[in-house]
Write a protein that holds these residues in place. Structure first.
Motif, PDB file in Angstrom:
ATOM      1  N   VAL A   1      53.107  51.053   1.958  1.00 13.62           N
ATOM      2  CA  VAL A   1      51.790  51.638   1.710  1.00 13.62           C
ATOM      3  C   VAL A   1      51.510  51.484   0.214  1.00 13.62           C
ATOM      4  O   VAL A   1      52.385  51.698  -0.620  1.00 13.62           O
ATOM      5  CB  VAL A   1      51.766  53.124   2.133  1.00 13.62           C
TER       6      VAL A   1
ATOM      7  N   TYR B   1      46.379  48.751  11.801  1.00 19.10           N
ATOM      8  CA  TYR B   1      46.657  48.680  10.373  1.00 19.10           C
ATOM      9  C   TYR B   1      45.392  48.975   9.574  1.00 19.10           C
ATOM     10  O   TYR B   1      44.339  48.406   9.840  1.00 19.10           O
ATOM     11  CB  TYR B   1      47.227  47.296  10.021  1.00 19.10           C
TER      12      TYR B   1
ATOM     13  N   GLY C   1      48.445  52.047   5.452  1.00 17.99           N
ATOM     14  CA  GLY C   1      49.364  52.508   6.478  1.00 17.99           C
ATOM     15  C   GLY C   1      48.821  52.266   7.872  1.00 17.99           C
ATOM     16  O   GLY C   1      47.770  51.674   8.066  1.00 17.99           O
ATOM     17  N   LYS C   2      49.564  52.778   8.846  1.00 17.40           N
ATOM     18  CA  LYS C   2      49.176  52.625  10.250  1.00 17.40           C
ATOM     19  C   LYS C   2      48.249  53.770  10.656  1.00 17.40           C
ATOM     20  O   LYS C   2      48.344  54.875  10.121  1.00 17.40           O
ATOM     21  CB  LYS C   2      50.409  52.610  11.153  1.00 17.40           C
TER      22      LYS C   2
END
Length: 129
Positions: A96, A53, A41-42
């Motif tokens: 994700v 990222y 995920g971020k």
């Protein structure tokens, strides 16, 4: 003071956190695999207001520091790749948990649009959901 000799059976441990950024790769004159890993995920916004990222690497890899020096990293390392316009576009819709390969392809000079004449980092992104 010289290096201390380690007892038999010990091995060096590497950092389990790596920050990849295209500026360091460019400084080193390198292109190639930034990560092959699981997309986590971020990140939260960094000091510049950008999200980056986060991946857990599935294989060993390399990174470059701000001076262009290469350092290896191990599988299972957390790899953070700095956001960039073309990477942001290619990461749209990546779930994700997906297995992802991110390659840094180098810089190009934009030939049209409002950023014409400016250089931009380019990436290839390959996904197995």
């Amino acid at each position: 003071m010289g290096a201390t000799k380690l007892p038999e059976g010990f091995e060096e441990r590497r950092s389990k956190l790596v920050f990849q950024n295209s500026a360091s790769w460019t400084k080193a004159g390198e292109t190639g695999r930034m990560v092959h890993g699981i997309y986590e995920g971020k990140t939260e916004e960094d000091a510049f207001g950008k999200v980056n990222y986060k991946f857990t690497s599935l294989e060993n890899g390399v990174t470059y520091d701000k001076d262009g020096n290469e350092t290896e990293y191990d599988a299972e390392t957390t790899v953070i790749i700095n956001a960039a316009g073309s990477l942001d576009k290619k990461m749209e819709g990546v779930n994700v948990g997906a297995e992802v390969i991110v390659d840094f392809d180098g810089k190009i000079v934009l030939t049209k649009g409002p950023m014409k004449g400016k250089s931009a980092n380019t990436f290839s992104v390959y996904v197995r959901n």
